[in-house]
Design an enzyme around this catalytic site. Structure first.
Site, PDB file in Angstrom:
ATOM      1  N   ASN A   9       0.869  -1.183   0.000  1.00 26.37           N
ATOM      2  CA  ASN A   9       0.000   0.000   0.000  1.00 26.37           C
ATOM      3  C   ASN A   9       0.903   1.230   0.000  1.00 26.37           C
ATOM      4  OD1 ASN A   9      -1.858   1.991   0.433  1.00 26.37           O
ATOM      5  ND2 ASN A   9      -2.366   1.397   2.541  1.00 26.37           N
ATOM      6  N   LYS A  11       0.115   4.289  -0.447  1.00 22.42           N
ATOM      7  CA  LYS A  11      -0.522   5.514   0.068  1.00 22.42           C
ATOM      8  C   LYS A  11      -0.192   6.696  -0.864  1.00 22.42           C
ATOM      9  CE  LYS A  11      -0.257   3.371   4.566  1.00 22.42           C
ATOM     10  NZ  LYS A  11      -0.202   3.494   6.002  1.00 22.42           N
ATOM     11  N   HIS A  97      -9.653   1.405   4.718  1.00 24.63           N
ATOM     12  CA  HIS A  97      -8.399   1.562   5.448  1.00 24.63           C
ATOM     13  C   HIS A  97      -8.628   2.570   6.582  1.00 24.63           C
ATOM     14  CE1 HIS A  97      -4.316   2.707   6.436  1.00 24.63           C
ATOM     15  NE2 HIS A  97      -3.914   1.599   5.843  1.00 24.63           N
ATOM     16  N   GLU A  99      -6.964   4.954   7.650  1.00 27.04           N
ATOM     17  CA  GLU A  99      -6.678   6.350   7.307  1.00 27.04           C
ATOM     18  C   GLU A  99      -7.875   6.983   6.595  1.00 27.04           C
ATOM     19  OE1 GLU A  99      -2.950   5.670   5.326  1.00 27.04           O
ATOM     20  OE2 GLU A  99      -2.035   5.234   7.265  1.00 27.04           O
ATOM     21  N   GLU A 168      -5.931  -4.864  10.601  1.00 26.84           N
ATOM     22  CA  GLU A 168      -4.951  -3.786  10.743  1.00 26.84           C
ATOM     23  C   GLU A 168      -5.218  -3.044  12.049  1.00 26.84           C
ATOM     24  OE1 GLU A 168      -2.773  -2.687   7.019  1.00 26.84           O
ATOM     25  OE2 GLU A 168      -4.372  -1.248   7.274  1.00 26.84           O
ATOM     26  N   GLY A 174       1.994   2.329  10.822  1.00 31.77           N
ATOM     27  CA  GLY A 174       2.951   3.424  10.699  1.00 31.77           C
ATOM     28  C   GLY A 174       3.622   3.810  12.008  1.00 31.77           C
ATOM     29  N   SER A 213       3.004  -2.092  10.549  1.00 34.99           N
ATOM     30  CA  SER A 213       4.451  -2.124  10.787  1.00 34.99           C
ATOM     31  C   SER A 213       5.102  -3.463  10.417  1.00 34.99           C
ATOM     32  CB  SER A 213       4.756  -1.737  12.232  1.00 34.99           C
ATOM     33  OG  SER A 213       4.326  -0.404  12.461  1.00 34.99           O
TER      34      SER A 213
HETATM   35  P1  PGA Z   1       2.608   0.372   7.777  1.00 33.08           P
HETATM   36  O1  PGA Z   1       1.163   0.598   7.102  1.00 33.08           O
HETATM   37  O2  PGA Z   1       3.159  -0.906   7.207  1.00 33.08           O
HETATM   38  O3  PGA Z   1       3.399   1.577   7.394  1.00 33.08           O
HETATM   39  O4  PGA Z   1       2.371   0.265   9.241  1.00 33.08           O
HETATM   40  C1  PGA Z   1       0.291  -0.480   6.913  1.00 33.08           C
HETATM   41  C2  PGA Z   1      -0.983   0.006   6.281  1.00 33.08           C
HETATM   42  O5  PGA Z   1      -1.365   1.156   6.497  1.00 33.08           O
HETATM   43  O6  PGA Z   1      -1.636  -0.729   5.521  1.00 33.08           O
END
Ligand code: PGA
Length: 251
Positions: A9, A11, A97, A99, A168, A174, A213
């Site tokens: 992903n 983003k 997601h 976000e 998730e 993140g 992560s």
């Molecule tokens: P990350 O993000 O691996 O940077 O923690 C995962 C995601 O948002 O799908």
């Protein structure tokens, strides 16, 4: 045995030359490797789908969108439909997601509509679920996951058969703080058992992938967890050699 799916992903990241370098490194790294049914999916920003579609030539690498509209067509400025993603070669699309749930106020109803739209366009929705750190601290992890699954089951019925679920935990996205193997297994098993209550056959074959992560250093052990069927990778998917090791982890 369920096959594994590894999803990048990106983003709001990537640009024309980075994408070229990334695709070339990934294609080279995966060439002639037996991925044993493992699928690799890259979700770049929509404007780069066509470029990436032309670059990702290995047959085990697929394209995905990061979001789609809950509408099919019409006066909805800035939106992209499932049919449009399909036109650009997408086989998967992320839905709900955290976000987007946080910043764009996506509700469970909207998430269901998006997942249904993806399926009707012939794309597999990767529906993200997960609890916040506050909810976990208050002992509400299972309750939150059950509510999310319940809304999918109610809104989608047997169409849930065509979904990939992504667990998730919001506190792990993140942050560098990955769920422990025990925490991940507990959540994945819970999600599967919630679906089992409605349809045991679907529960057994439904892929449930983990995101939060994920790095080259923890991918192999996560992939060995019984109910983890793949990984959704954010930050580490932007470093070609790191993402390549994740794709190959545990093979
Ligand atoms: P990350 O993000 O691996 O940077 O923690 C995962 C995601 O948002 O799908």
């Amino acid at each position: 045995m369920r096959s594994k799916i590894i999803i990048a992903n990106w983003k709001l990241n990537g640009n024309w030359s980075f994408n070229e370098e990334f695709a070339s490194a990934l294609s080279k790294g995966l060439k002639e490797i037996d991925l044993k049914d493992r699928q690799i999916v890259i979700c770049p920003p929509n404007v780069y789908l066509q470029q990436m579609n032309g670059l990702l030539l290995e047959k085990s690498i697929f394209l995905g969108g990061q979001d789609l509209s809950d509408e099919l067509s019409g006066a909805f400025t800035g939106e992209t439909s499932g049919a449009m993603l399909k036109d650009f070669g997408c086989r998967y699309v992320l839905v709900g997601h955290s976000e987007r749930r946080e910043r764009h106020f996506e509700t469970l109803d909207v998430i269901v509509k998006k997942a249904v739209n993806a399926i009707s366009a012939g794309i597999t929705p990767v529906v993200c679920v997960g609890e916040t750190s506050e909810q976990r601290q208050n002992g509400m992890m299972k309750e939150v996951l059950s509510e999310q699954i319940q809304s999918l089951v109610t809104g989608m019925g047997d169409q849930i058969d065509a979904v990939v679920l992504a667990y998730e935990p919001v506190w792990a996205i993140g942050t560098g703080e990955t769920a422990t193997l025990e925490q991940a297994q507990e959540a994945h098993q819970w999600l599967r058992s919630e679906i089992e209550k409605v349809n045991p056959a679907i529960a057994q074959k439904l892929p449930i992938i983990y995101g939060g992560s994920v790095k080259a250093g923890n991918a192999a052990e996560l992939l060995q967890v019984a109910d983890i069927d793949g990984l959704l990778v954010g930050g580490a998917s932007l470093v070609p050699h790191e993402f390549l090791s994740i794709c190959l982890a545990g093979l």
